[in-house]
Design a protein around this motif. Structure first.
Motif, PDB file in Angstrom:
ATOM      1  N   ARG A   9       0.819  -1.202   0.000  1.00 20.22           N
ATOM      2  CA  ARG A   9       0.000   0.000   0.000  1.00 20.22           C
ATOM      3  C   ARG A   9       0.858   1.261   0.000  1.00 20.22           C
ATOM      4  NH1 ARG A   9      -5.355  -0.493   1.216  1.00 20.22           N
ATOM      5  NH2 ARG A   9      -6.044  -2.619   1.436  1.00 20.22           N
ATOM      6  N   SER A  10       2.159   1.127  -0.048  1.00 13.71           N
ATOM      7  CA  SER A  10       3.017   2.305  -0.023  1.00 13.71           C
ATOM      8  C   SER A  10       3.653   2.508  -1.391  1.00 13.71           C
ATOM      9  CB  SER A  10       4.119   2.131   1.033  1.00 13.71           C
ATOM     10  OG  SER A  10       4.938   1.037   0.691  1.00 13.71           O
ATOM     11  N   SER A  14       9.140   8.080   0.158  1.00 15.56           N
ATOM     12  CA  SER A  14       9.024   8.573   1.533  1.00 15.56           C
ATOM     13  C   SER A  14      10.374   8.490   2.204  1.00 15.56           C
ATOM     14  CB  SER A  14       7.987   7.753   2.304  1.00 15.56           C
ATOM     15  OG  SER A  14       8.403   6.417   2.360  1.00 15.56           O
ATOM     16  N   SER A  15      10.640   9.432   3.075  1.00 15.19           N
ATOM     17  CA  SER A  15      11.913   9.488   3.776  1.00 15.19           C
ATOM     18  C   SER A  15      11.708   9.393   5.264  1.00 15.19           C
ATOM     19  CB  SER A  15      12.626  10.813   3.453  1.00 15.19           C
ATOM     20  OG  SER A  15      13.731  10.991   4.304  1.00 15.19           O
ATOM     21  N   LYS A  16      12.560   8.633   5.935  1.00 15.24           N
ATOM     22  CA  LYS A  16      12.452   8.497   7.390  1.00 15.24           C
ATOM     23  C   LYS A  16      12.847   9.779   8.101  1.00 15.24           C
ATOM     24  CE  LYS A  16      13.226   3.513   7.530  1.00 15.24           C
ATOM     25  NZ  LYS A  16      14.049   2.436   8.097  1.00 15.24           N
ATOM     26  N   ASP A  17      13.503  10.668   7.372  1.00 10.08           N
ATOM     27  CA  ASP A  17      13.960  11.898   7.999  1.00 10.08           C
ATOM     28  C   ASP A  17      12.931  13.007   7.955  1.00 10.08           C
ATOM     29  OD1 ASP A  17      16.416  10.716   8.516  1.00 10.08           O
ATOM     30  OD2 ASP A  17      17.183  11.243   6.524  1.00 10.08           O
ATOM     31  N   SER A  26       3.579  11.153   1.503  1.00  4.75           N
ATOM     32  CA  SER A  26       2.668  10.061   1.827  1.00  4.75           C
ATOM     33  C   SER A  26       1.599   9.962   0.753  1.00  4.75           C
ATOM     34  CB  SER A  26       2.001  10.308   3.181  1.00  4.75           C
ATOM     35  OG  SER A  26       2.971  10.351   4.189  1.00  4.75           O
ATOM     36  N   GLU A  27       1.107   8.765   0.556  1.00  5.86           N
ATOM     37  CA  GLU A  27       0.060   8.549  -0.427  1.00  5.86           C
ATOM     38  C   GLU A  27      -1.215   8.103   0.280  1.00  5.86           C
ATOM     39  OE1 GLU A  27       0.422   9.304  -3.486  1.00  5.86           O
ATOM     40  OE2 GLU A  27       2.572   9.665  -3.459  1.00  5.86           O
ATOM     41  N   VAL A  28      -2.324   8.148  -0.439  1.00  5.93           N
ATOM     42  CA  VAL A  28      -3.602   7.732   0.119  1.00  5.93           C
ATOM     43  C   VAL A  28      -3.560   6.232   0.389  1.00  5.93           C
ATOM     44  CG1 VAL A  28      -6.071   7.513  -0.351  1.00  5.93           C
ATOM     45  CG2 VAL A  28      -4.838   9.558  -1.055  1.00  5.93           C
ATOM     46  N   ILE A  29      -4.017   5.811   1.574  1.00  8.11           N
ATOM     47  CA  ILE A  29      -4.026   4.396   1.922  1.00  8.11           C
ATOM     48  C   ILE A  29      -4.912   3.624   0.962  1.00  8.11           C
ATOM     49  CG2 ILE A  29      -4.729   2.741   3.692  1.00  8.11           C
ATOM     50  CD1 ILE A  29      -3.996   4.791   5.771  1.00  8.11           C
ATOM     51  N   ASN A  30      -6.123   4.097   0.769  1.00 10.93           N
ATOM     52  CA  ASN A  30      -7.077   3.438  -0.117  1.00 10.93           C
ATOM     53  C   ASN A  30      -7.744   4.513  -0.975  1.00 10.93           C
ATOM     54  OD1 ASN A  30      -9.080   2.064  -1.379  1.00 10.93           O
ATOM     55  ND2 ASN A  30      -9.880   1.049   0.444  1.00 10.93           N
ATOM     56  N   LEU A 398      -0.150   4.203   5.388  1.00 13.76           N
ATOM     57  CA  LEU A 398      -0.116   3.194   6.444  1.00 13.76           C
ATOM     58  C   LEU A 398       1.298   2.882   6.904  1.00 13.76           C
ATOM     59  CD1 LEU A 398      -1.519   1.184   8.269  1.00 13.76           C
ATOM     60  CD2 LEU A 398      -1.561  -0.444   6.358  1.00 13.76           C
ATOM     61  N   GLU A 399       2.221   2.712   5.980  1.00 14.07           N
ATOM     62  CA  GLU A 399       3.597   2.411   6.375  1.00 14.07           C
ATOM     63  C   GLU A 399       4.214   3.572   7.156  1.00 14.07           C
ATOM     64  OE1 GLU A 399       7.750   0.669   4.450  1.00 14.07           O
ATOM     65  OE2 GLU A 399       6.138   1.362   3.144  1.00 14.07           O
ATOM     66  N   LYS A 400       3.940   4.783   6.713  1.00 15.98           N
ATOM     67  CA  LYS A 400       4.442   5.956   7.427  1.00 15.98           C
ATOM     68  C   LYS A 400       3.807   6.039   8.815  1.00 15.98           C
ATOM     69  CE  LYS A 400       6.829   8.686   6.105  1.00 15.98           C
ATOM     70  NZ  LYS A 400       8.304   8.874   6.280  1.00 15.98           N
ATOM     71  N   TRP A 401       2.522   5.716   8.905  1.00 13.45           N
ATOM     72  CA  TRP A 401       1.831   5.718  10.204  1.00 13.45           C
ATOM     73  C   TRP A 401       2.484   4.720  11.158  1.00 13.45           C
ATOM     74  CZ3 TRP A 401      -0.808   1.852  12.835  1.00 13.45           C
ATOM     75  CH2 TRP A 401      -1.587   2.267  13.921  1.00 13.45           C
ATOM     76  N   GLN A 402       2.763   3.511  10.677  1.00 13.86           N
ATOM     77  CA  GLN A 402       3.404   2.501  11.513  1.00 13.86           C
ATOM     78  C   GLN A 402       4.769   2.979  12.007  1.00 13.86           C
ATOM     79  OE1 GLN A 402       3.330  -0.649   8.631  1.00 13.86           O
ATOM     80  NE2 GLN A 402       1.504  -1.593   9.520  1.00 13.86           N
ATOM     81  N   GLU A 403       5.499   3.582  11.102  1.00 16.96           N
ATOM     82  CA  GLU A 403       6.836   4.067  11.442  1.00 16.96           C
ATOM     83  C   GLU A 403       6.776   5.142  12.520  1.00 16.96           C
ATOM     84  OE1 GLU A 403       9.902   6.987   9.190  1.00 16.96           O
ATOM     85  OE2 GLU A 403       9.240   5.244   8.023  1.00 16.96           O
ATOM     86  N   ARG A 404       5.845   6.092  12.369  1.00 19.24           N
ATOM     87  CA  ARG A 404       5.733   7.185  13.328  1.00 19.24           C
ATOM     88  C   ARG A 404       5.223   6.705  14.678  1.00 19.24           C
ATOM     89  NH1 ARG A 404       9.153  10.865  11.570  1.00 19.24           N
ATOM     90  NH2 ARG A 404       8.675  11.624   9.469  1.00 19.24           N
ATOM     91  N   VAL A 405       4.300   5.736  14.658  1.00 17.70           N
ATOM     92  CA  VAL A 405       3.761   5.219  15.924  1.00 17.70           C
ATOM     93  C   VAL A 405       4.869   4.568  16.749  1.00 17.70           C
ATOM     94  CG1 VAL A 405       2.277   3.448  16.927  1.00 17.70           C
ATOM     95  CG2 VAL A 405       1.375   4.959  15.174  1.00 17.70           C
ATOM     96  N   THR A 406       5.671   3.720  16.121  1.00 14.23           N
ATOM     97  CA  THR A 406       6.728   3.028  16.865  1.00 14.23           C
ATOM     98  C   THR A 406       7.817   3.995  17.331  1.00 14.23           C
ATOM     99  OG1 THR A 406       7.761   2.448  14.746  1.00 14.23           O
ATOM    100  CG2 THR A 406       6.347   0.799  15.780  1.00 14.23           C
ATOM    101  N   GLU A 407       7.962   5.140  16.648  1.00 12.41           N
ATOM    102  CA  GLU A 407       8.959   6.124  17.070  1.00 12.41           C
ATOM    103  C   GLU A 407       8.590   6.797  18.394  1.00 12.41           C
ATOM    104  OE1 GLU A 407       9.546   8.903  13.938  1.00 12.41           O
ATOM    105  OE2 GLU A 407      10.790   7.552  12.738  1.00 12.41           O
ATOM    106  N   MET A 408       7.333   6.654  18.815  1.00 10.19           N
ATOM    107  CA  MET A 408       6.921   7.245  20.094  1.00 10.19           C
ATOM    108  C   MET A 408       7.784   6.747  21.252  1.00 10.19           C
ATOM    109  SD  MET A 408       2.802   6.998  20.035  1.00 10.19           S
ATOM    110  CE  MET A 408       1.889   7.388  18.546  1.00 10.19           C
ATOM    111  N   LEU A 409       8.248   5.510  21.150  1.00 11.09           N
ATOM    112  CA  LEU A 409       8.979   4.902  22.260  1.00 11.09           C
ATOM    113  C   LEU A 409      10.390   5.460  22.398  1.00 11.09           C
ATOM    114  CD1 LEU A 409       7.860   1.204  21.708  1.00 11.09           C
ATOM    115  CD2 LEU A 409       6.845   2.933  23.202  1.00 11.09           C
ATOM    116  N   THR A 410      10.916   6.059  21.324  1.00  9.80           N
ATOM    117  CA  THR A 410      12.276   6.601  21.360  1.00  9.80           C
ATOM    118  C   THR A 410      12.319   8.109  21.166  1.00  9.80           C
ATOM    119  OG1 THR A 410      12.507   6.125  18.994  1.00  9.80           O
ATOM    120  CG2 THR A 410      13.285   4.443  20.533  1.00  9.80           C
TER     121      THR A 410
END
Length: 434
Positions: A9-10, A14-17, A26-30, A398-410
């Motif tokens: 779906r991605s 997109s850049s992690k930075d 980011s692109e539309v999920i659906n 969605l992939e960007k969302w997952q990446e940003r969510v997990t970054e909350m911990l660090t």
């Protein structure tokens, strides 16, 4: 839940930075999901003194009839629009939401108690780093004109998100007595860990020979075992009474939050199971023991089904699960519909010797190594996208969302917000203790 590997779906680029609020690639999920477009056709900023003087990069507008805003019964459309636009602002470096309350009944005055009652909890849910509410939102009426005339515009200042805000995760977590909407950091904790599917069978699964019509089961509900009533009387007394039995049964089962329970069971080590055709009975304590609590028992009350009914119910339920839910494995790949069908098992247990009445079992046999969502578009997190003067509300990839969510911990900003929230709670508790 890791996001390495190719995600169907991605799209590249997109850049992690990229900073959290500037996910411009980011692109539309659906693409089939219809999301309202925010344009500059609204004339509030031009016609109302004061609004066009506010120095905000991001300003979104919405309108609501005063009767709707102050009505005791919630208007879901209005609430959904407001929360969506707040989510967009949080994921776009913050900004201002202007709500024009049209035809306001002046008898209600200009207090915002009703606004707070209706939205505070949901706005709090979008604070992903646990920082205090007052650091993220400030609501007020637009000040009166120089001539002292009231202006019926509510201004909501929205701070930008430290990682990514989510309006609705579209997935649930288990408690012992309920299923709940997860907090952002709970999702982050879950996704950050490696999950493997268990080979162990679900221990809550009940043997088919135990279902005897009108008998009480020696079991009680818990996080991986649920009972729901489903018999002819239920269907005849519902909005599905004019449907064939198989169609009415499917509609009733789906209305019992089946998708929500499935997302919950996929997070448990040994999955979970729901039985449809079991009634919860409450036994009140004797009068001489009036202070005692009611006792709940679960009695078998099967649904009369033909062999064709059973085949159609199973087909329709699995089709609905495949077409309406999203299953993403721990490598970030979306499961194909034929693979999703292997993750849920549907069984019919006869409750009478003549095989005319049944309890319907929906089983998730094991934990899923990934994340499951109740909707095909996945979590509902959106942002503002600009093309010239045109503003659009689009989903966060969605992939960007997952990446940003997990970054909350660090993320240091997220940690700081969590510390400030903890300190605020301690300060509030100290006067109470004294």
């Amino acid at each position: 839940m890791k996001t390495r590997g190719s995600h169907k779906r991605s799209r590249p680029g997109s850049s992690k930075d990229d900073p959290p609020a500037k996910i411009h690639k980011s692109e539309v999920i659906n693409p089939e999901v219809e999301i309202p477009t925010e344009t500059n056709k609204c004339t509030c900023g031009d016609n109302v003194p004061g609004i066009n003087k506010i120095n905000e990069k991001n300003i979104l507008y919405m309108h609501v009839e005063g009767g709707t805003f102050y009505a005791k019964k919630n208007d879901k459309t209005f609430k959904t629009e407001l929360l969506q636009k707040v989510c967009c602002l949080r994921n776009s470096n913050g900004g201002l939401l202007v709500t024009h309350v049209k035809n306001r009944d002046t008898g209600f005055g200009r207090n915002l108690d009703r606004f707070d009652e209706r939205f505070e909890k949901d706005l709090n849910n979008m604070i992903e780093d646990d920082s205090p509410y007052w650091m993220n939102y400030r609501r007020r009426w637009l000040p009166s004109t120089e001539r002292g005339e009231y202006q019926d515009y509510i201004l909501l200042d929205v701070e930008g998100s430290s990682s990514v805000s989510t309006q609705d995760f579209n997935t649930y977590m288990p408690n012992d007595g309920s299923i709940v909407r997860p907090k952002a950091r709970e999702i982050a904790e879950y996704m950050s860990k490696s999950h493997k599917a268990s080979d162990t069978k679900n221990e809550s699964k009940i043997g088919g020979d135990e279902f005897k019509e009108d008998h009480t089961l020696p079991y009680y509900e818990n996080r991986d075992l649920q009972f729901k009533r489903l018999d002819k009387e239920v269907l005849l007394g519902s909005q599905w009474k004019d449907l064939p039995t198989d169609k009415a049964a499917v509609e009733k089962i789906l209305s019992c939050r089946l998708y929500n329970y499935i997302t919950t069971f996929t997070k448990l080590e040994k999955g979970g199971v729901i039985y449809f055709g079991v009634e919860e009975e409450k036994t009140e304590p004797p009068r001489e023991n009036a202070e005692g609590l009611p006792t709940y028992h679960y009695k078998v009350r099967g649904l009369s089904l033909t062999e064709n009914d059973k085949r159609q119910i199973k087909t329709d339920l699995l089709t609905s699960i495949k077409q309406n839910m999203l299953w993403v494995d721990d490598k970030g790949n979306t499961l194909k519909e034929e693979d999703v069908a292997q993750k849920v098992e549907i069984t019919f247990h006869s409750t009478k010797g003549d095989d005319t009445s049944y309890v319907i079992e929906v089983l998730v046999p094991q934990k899923f190594a990934g994340m499951v969502f109740t909707k095909k578009e996945g979590p509902f997190a959106c942002r503002v996208s600009r093309t010239g003067d045109k503003k659009e509300i689009i989903p966060v990839d969605l992939e960007k969302w997952q990446e940003r969510v997990t970054e909350m911990l660090t993320c240091e900003k997220c940690k700081k917000g969590a510390r400030q929230s903890g300190e605020q709670q301690q300060q509030q508790q100290q006067p109470q203790q004294q």
